[in-house]
Write a protein that holds these residues in place. Structure first.
Motif, PDB file in Angstrom:
ATOM      1  N   ARG A   5       9.553  43.822 -23.504  1.00 48.04           N
ATOM      2  CA  ARG A   5       7.992  44.257 -23.679  1.00 48.04           C
ATOM      3  C   ARG A   5       7.563  44.656 -24.575  1.00 48.04           C
ATOM      4  NH1 ARG A   5       4.670  48.440 -23.079  1.00 48.04           N
ATOM      5  NH2 ARG A   5       4.458  49.873 -24.472  1.00 48.04           N
ATOM      6  N   TYR A   6       8.001  43.525 -24.973  1.00 51.47           N
ATOM      7  CA  TYR A   6       6.340  42.489 -25.948  1.00 51.47           C
ATOM      8  C   TYR A   6       5.660  41.834 -25.353  1.00 51.47           C
ATOM      9  CZ  TYR A   6       4.500  39.169 -29.305  1.00 51.47           C
ATOM     10  OH  TYR A   6       4.057  38.521 -30.118  1.00 51.47           O
ATOM     11  N   LYS A   7       6.213  40.994 -24.113  1.00 52.71           N
ATOM     12  CA  LYS A   7       5.798  40.101 -23.703  1.00 52.71           C
ATOM     13  C   LYS A   7       4.527  41.153 -22.712  1.00 52.71           C
ATOM     14  CE  LYS A   7       8.757  35.876 -22.415  1.00 52.71           C
ATOM     15  NZ  LYS A   7       9.244  34.831 -22.051  1.00 52.71           N
ATOM     16  N   ASP A   8       4.739  42.329 -21.793  1.00 50.41           N
ATOM     17  CA  ASP A   8       3.648  42.577 -21.566  1.00 50.41           C
ATOM     18  C   ASP A   8       2.777  43.331 -22.237  1.00 50.41           C
ATOM     19  OD1 ASP A   8       4.004  44.833 -19.580  1.00 50.41           O
ATOM     20  OD2 ASP A   8       3.224  46.165 -20.704  1.00 50.41           O
ATOM     21  N   VAL A   9       3.087  43.694 -23.467  1.00 57.09           N
ATOM     22  CA  VAL A   9       1.633  44.314 -24.827  1.00 57.09           C
ATOM     23  C   VAL A   9       0.726  43.008 -25.019  1.00 57.09           C
ATOM     24  CG1 VAL A   9       1.086  44.798 -26.537  1.00 57.09           C
ATOM     25  CG2 VAL A   9       3.349  46.388 -24.986  1.00 57.09           C
ATOM     26  N   LYS A  10       2.063  41.960 -25.220  1.00 65.78           N
ATOM     27  CA  LYS A  10       1.121  40.346 -25.877  1.00 65.78           C
ATOM     28  C   LYS A  10       0.181  40.435 -24.074  1.00 65.78           C
ATOM     29  CE  LYS A  10       0.600  37.282 -27.923  1.00 65.78           C
ATOM     30  NZ  LYS A  10      -0.507  36.076 -27.768  1.00 65.78           N
ATOM     31  N   ASN A  11       0.458  40.323 -23.231  1.00 66.53           N
ATOM     32  CA  ASN A  11      -0.238  40.074 -22.085  1.00 66.53           C
ATOM     33  C   ASN A  11      -1.759  40.218 -22.359  1.00 66.53           C
ATOM     34  OD1 ASN A  11      -1.003  38.877 -19.337  1.00 66.53           O
ATOM     35  ND2 ASN A  11      -0.435  41.021 -18.912  1.00 66.53           N
ATOM     36  N   ASN A  32      -1.133  49.871 -22.661  1.00 65.61           N
ATOM     37  CA  ASN A  32      -0.732  49.481 -23.646  1.00 65.61           C
ATOM     38  C   ASN A  32      -1.739  49.759 -24.634  1.00 65.61           C
ATOM     39  OD1 ASN A  32       1.584  48.664 -22.702  1.00 65.61           O
ATOM     40  ND2 ASN A  32       0.853  46.853 -21.747  1.00 65.61           N
ATOM     41  N   LEU A  33      -3.185  49.978 -24.314  1.00 65.36           N
ATOM     42  CA  LEU A  33      -3.620  50.612 -24.570  1.00 65.36           C
ATOM     43  C   LEU A  33      -3.713  51.869 -25.347  1.00 65.36           C
ATOM     44  CD1 LEU A  33      -7.197  49.616 -25.561  1.00 65.36           C
ATOM     45  CD2 LEU A  33      -7.747  51.217 -24.110  1.00 65.36           C
ATOM     46  N   ALA A  34      -3.704  52.268 -24.445  1.00 68.91           N
ATOM     47  CA  ALA A  34      -3.633  54.469 -25.396  1.00 68.91           C
ATOM     48  C   ALA A  34      -1.983  53.788 -25.832  1.00 68.91           C
ATOM     49  CB  ALA A  34      -2.626  55.426 -24.131  1.00 68.91           C
ATOM     50  N   THR A  35      -0.598  53.611 -25.693  1.00 70.27           N
ATOM     51  CA  THR A  35       0.076  53.123 -26.625  1.00 70.27           C
ATOM     52  C   THR A  35      -0.161  53.039 -28.310  1.00 70.27           C
ATOM     53  OG1 THR A  35       1.843  52.807 -24.876  1.00 70.27           O
ATOM     54  CG2 THR A  35       2.571  52.610 -27.223  1.00 70.27           C
ATOM     55  N   PHE A  36      -1.680  51.810 -28.233  1.00 75.34           N
ATOM     56  CA  PHE A  36      -2.077  51.376 -29.330  1.00 75.34           C
ATOM     57  C   PHE A  36      -2.535  51.947 -29.950  1.00 75.34           C
ATOM     58  CE2 PHE A  36      -6.031  50.005 -30.704  1.00 75.34           C
ATOM     59  CZ  PHE A  36      -6.188  48.882 -32.450  1.00 75.34           C
ATOM     60  N   TYR A  37      -3.656  52.828 -29.139  1.00 74.55           N
ATOM     61  CA  TYR A  37      -4.336  54.063 -29.522  1.00 74.55           C
ATOM     62  C   TYR A  37      -3.363  54.835 -30.290  1.00 74.55           C
ATOM     63  CZ  TYR A  37      -9.096  52.175 -29.480  1.00 74.55           C
ATOM     64  OH  TYR A  37      -9.897  52.114 -29.219  1.00 74.55           O
ATOM     65  N   GLN A  76      -1.445  43.854 -36.132  1.00 73.02           N
ATOM     66  CA  GLN A  76      -0.379  45.180 -36.389  1.00 73.02           C
ATOM     67  C   GLN A  76       0.501  45.480 -35.689  1.00 73.02           C
ATOM     68  OE1 GLN A  76      -2.426  46.868 -40.056  1.00 73.02           O
ATOM     69  NE2 GLN A  76      -1.000  48.467 -39.908  1.00 73.02           N
ATOM     70  N   PHE A  77      -0.068  46.285 -35.229  1.00 73.13           N
ATOM     71  CA  PHE A  77       0.310  47.244 -34.094  1.00 73.13           C
ATOM     72  C   PHE A  77       1.528  46.527 -33.665  1.00 73.13           C
ATOM     73  CE2 PHE A  77       0.620  48.458 -28.499  1.00 73.13           C
ATOM     74  CZ  PHE A  77       1.274  49.537 -29.131  1.00 73.13           C
ATOM     75  N   MET A  78       1.667  45.129 -32.619  1.00 74.83           N
ATOM     76  CA  MET A  78       2.806  44.506 -32.003  1.00 74.83           C
ATOM     77  C   MET A  78       3.509  44.565 -33.276  1.00 74.83           C
ATOM     78  SD  MET A  78       0.640  42.055 -29.269  1.00 74.83           S
ATOM     79  CE  MET A  78      -0.533  41.225 -30.154  1.00 74.83           C
ATOM     80  N   ARG A  79       3.044  44.082 -34.384  1.00 77.88           N
ATOM     81  CA  ARG A  79       4.710  43.353 -35.598  1.00 77.88           C
ATOM     82  C   ARG A  79       5.069  44.786 -35.630  1.00 77.88           C
ATOM     83  NH1 ARG A  79       0.332  40.319 -37.845  1.00 77.88           N
ATOM     84  NH2 ARG A  79       0.335  42.938 -39.032  1.00 77.88           N
ATOM     85  N   GLU A  90       9.814  45.219 -35.046  1.00 80.26           N
ATOM     86  CA  GLU A  90       9.903  45.415 -36.330  1.00 80.26           C
ATOM     87  C   GLU A  90      10.672  47.223 -35.791  1.00 80.26           C
ATOM     88  OE1 GLU A  90       7.014  45.625 -39.163  1.00 80.26           O
ATOM     89  OE2 GLU A  90       7.184  42.906 -38.773  1.00 80.26           O
ATOM     90  N   GLY A  91      10.136  47.813 -34.751  1.00 80.30           N
ATOM     91  CA  GLY A  91      11.023  49.142 -34.601  1.00 80.30           C
ATOM     92  C   GLY A  91       9.706  50.084 -35.596  1.00 80.30           C
ATOM     93  N   THR A  92       9.101  50.215 -35.366  1.00 77.26           N
ATOM     94  CA  THR A  92       8.716  50.550 -36.899  1.00 77.26           C
ATOM     95  C   THR A  92       7.752  51.681 -36.289  1.00 77.26           C
ATOM     96  OG1 THR A  92       7.155  49.320 -37.653  1.00 77.26           O
ATOM     97  CG2 THR A  92       8.734  49.680 -39.402  1.00 77.26           C
ATOM     98  N   LEU A  93       7.324  52.116 -34.948  1.00 76.49           N
ATOM     99  CA  LEU A  93       6.102  52.828 -34.751  1.00 76.49           C
ATOM    100  C   LEU A  93       6.792  54.231 -34.306  1.00 76.49           C
ATOM    101  CD1 LEU A  93       5.384  50.618 -31.371  1.00 76.49           C
ATOM    102  CD2 LEU A  93       4.024  50.729 -32.972  1.00 76.49           C
ATOM    103  N   HIS A  94       6.045  54.942 -34.514  1.00 82.29           N
ATOM    104  CA  HIS A  94       5.600  56.165 -34.722  1.00 82.29           C
ATOM    105  C   HIS A  94       6.870  56.423 -32.860  1.00 82.29           C
ATOM    106  CE1 HIS A  94       5.519  61.047 -33.864  1.00 82.29           C
ATOM    107  NE2 HIS A  94       4.498  60.526 -34.967  1.00 82.29           N
ATOM    108  N   LYS A  95       8.421  57.270 -33.758  1.00 83.46           N
ATOM    109  CA  LYS A  95       9.048  58.144 -32.577  1.00 83.46           C
ATOM    110  C   LYS A  95       8.678  57.615 -31.165  1.00 83.46           C
ATOM    111  CE  LYS A  95      12.901  58.616 -36.161  1.00 83.46           C
ATOM    112  NZ  LYS A  95      13.980  59.480 -36.564  1.00 83.46           N
TER     113      LYS A  95
END
Length: 507
Positions: free
Chosen positions: A194-200, A275-280, A170-173, A177-182
């Protein structure tokens, strides 16, 4: 499970996956009692109909002992067994041989198998089964409303335990979509890089936490993932990384056969951490979750590319600690501390691999016994005099089986689990050294390399002893037929001296 920072390779995750699976399976069956499982309803209907017809033809259709369809379903779904017994039976699956579901094939157990997580999980299952028993009692007593309330609470308990993977996806979606916190992306969608980096990162996180509820992900598990696995992964451009799947790579890392020169650099691990920090951050600010597990991690990306090395005092303490254990535990640790052999190399030693060459007792590491990391891993290592003094040759002679240690365990994680569950705790070892580099069982191998180099052993001999590539130089093992050479190697090995600061010998 374990004190803060202690690592137990994948085992606690396996326990929690089993608990989740058992509870979900039980609730799916209970669904039929509230008309929410048509497939199982059909199965129970056929069973009851068969029983009903048998009673009809035997003349006992109206016997008072004949259960109604409703009572029949309740008894079929809700076992009459004791809740504690059911919990213990469910967890027994952890110790079945992988090639059999028979209880006759339970693996040999020891105290290190029963961690705090095991008993906590047993308690959780027992409480769950007690609730199921209460649900059964209410139904049998005709208190449908109370039974339904218990059922709804059980359903809520499962539905509220969304998995780490579901939330990360859900975080990656949201990133796309650009709906993360600013504060995370400025409100702009991720670009493809950036997406490939997080997906890795997610591919690795996702395998490790597959099926694990977000609320079950602890600081200790995150520490284990980073310290014992991600920090020891092979670099992506190496053949071993390209030719193996992620599950296979996790197994390879657990075996400890990746050399330090082939491991990922610190910046790679730091990127996974970012990437884990951004997810949390997203989980807390957008989804209203709790990021305590990440905040309380002991692991922090190290500034240095190097892995930690045990001190002589720490290795002495470790040898003293395992000296009271059985031969299947102490000898592998003894050998690793005096040879730098990898976990897998030790566990696949055969009796015939302990030989005498030109009058020198030696260990032969060969791919004939099992898979090795590289062709350089095939080698001969003179046996340290301390191992001989402790009775290693007699241990080998008394062995009645082909393999010295497979009778104790065939698990690739046997030694890392021994370190995490027992040695680290008993010796009170820290998670890292003084400059933040992670300490693990693999640090024993680094100890041997470092010790030999401080003794001014030529680098080509150091590499020959520990099985590193000689980078085009002549393979030392080619000359082992020469008596002087093998005796020189014996001197180098015996230069490893492990004692307490007082100079006392490990017993």
């Amino acid at each position: 499970m374990k004190k803060s920072g202690e690592t137990q390779i994948m085992e606690d995750l396996k326990i929690r996956k089993l608990v989740r699976s058992v509870i979900e399976s039980e609730i799916q069956q209970i669904d039929v009692l509230f008309n929410n499982n048509e497939d199982l309803e059909d199965v129970l209907y056929r069973q009851y109909r068969k029983s009903y017809l048998e009673r009809q033809f035997s003349g006992g259709l109206y016997d008072k002992d004949l259960d109604t369809y409703s009572i029949f379903k309740i008894k079929k779904i809700c076992s009459s067994q004791d809740a504690g017994y059911r919990a213990g039976t469910a967890l027994k699956k952890l110790f079945l041989s992988e090639d059999s579901n028979s209880s006759e094939n339970i693996l040999e157990l020891d105290a290190s198998d029963f961690t705090k997580e095991f008993f906590k999980s047993e308690e959780e299952l027992e409480k769950f089964y007690l609730r199921v028993n209460h649900l059964k009692d209410h139904l049998l007593n005709g208190d449908i409303d109370s039974a339904e309330q218990i059922y709804l609470n059980l359903k809520k308990m499962i539905e509220g335990r969304r998995t780490f993977n579901e939330l990360f996806e859900q975080f990656m979606r949201a990133g796309l979509e650009g709906t993360l916190h600013k504060s995370m992306s400025g409100g702009e969608p991720w670009d493809e890089t950036r997406y490939k980096d997080v997906k890795n990162s997610f591919n690795l996180f996702g395998y490790y936490f597959e099926g694990t509820s977000m609320q079950d992900v602890t600081s200790n598990e995150l520490d284990t993932l980073f310290r014992e696995y991600l920090s020891n992964f092979p670099r992506r451009n190496l053949r071993i990384a390209k030719q193996n799947t992620i599950p296979e790579l996790f197994e390879i890392v657990a075996q400890g056969i990746i050399s330090e020169d082939d491991m990922v650099r610190g910046k790679t691990v730091a990127n996974h951490y970012k990437n884990l920090a951004t997810f949390y951050n997203y989980y807390e600010k957008v989804l209203g979750g709790n990021s305590q597990a990440f905040r309380f991690m002991n692991f922090k990306p190290a500034n240095s590319e190097k892995r930690a090395v045990f001190s002589v005092g720490q290795v002495f303490k470790m040898l003293t600690c395992v000296s009271s254990l059985g031969p299947g535990k102490k000898w592998p640790i003894y050998i690793m501390a005096h040879t730098g052999m990898r976990n897998a190399e030790i566990m696949q030693l055969r009796k015939e691999d302990i030989l005498e060459l030109n009058g020198v007792h030696s260990i032969r590491v060969t791919e004939e016994a099992g898979e090795l990391k590289t062709i350089s891993s095939n080698r001969i290592i003179p046996i340290h005099k301390w191992l001989i003094e402790q009775g290693f040759i007699e241990f080998v002679e008394d062995c009645k089986e082909e393999y010295l240690f497979k009778r104790y365990s065939t698990s690739d994680r046997y030694l890392t689990r021994l370190y995490a569950n027992f040695i680290k705790k008993e010796c009170d070892f820290p998670d890292t050294d003084g400059i933040g580099r992670p300490l693990s069982l693999y640090s024993l191998r680094h100890f041997v390399v470092t010790t030999l180099r401080t003794k001014n052993v030529p680098d080509m001999y150091v590499k020959a002893i520990v099985g590193h590539s000689l980078s085009g130089q002549q393979d030392i093992t080619d000359n082992y037929s020469h008596p002087d050479d093998i005796k020189l190697m014996q001197e180098y090995i015996n230069s490893i001296s492990i004692s307490a600061e007082s100079g006392e010998s490990a017993k």
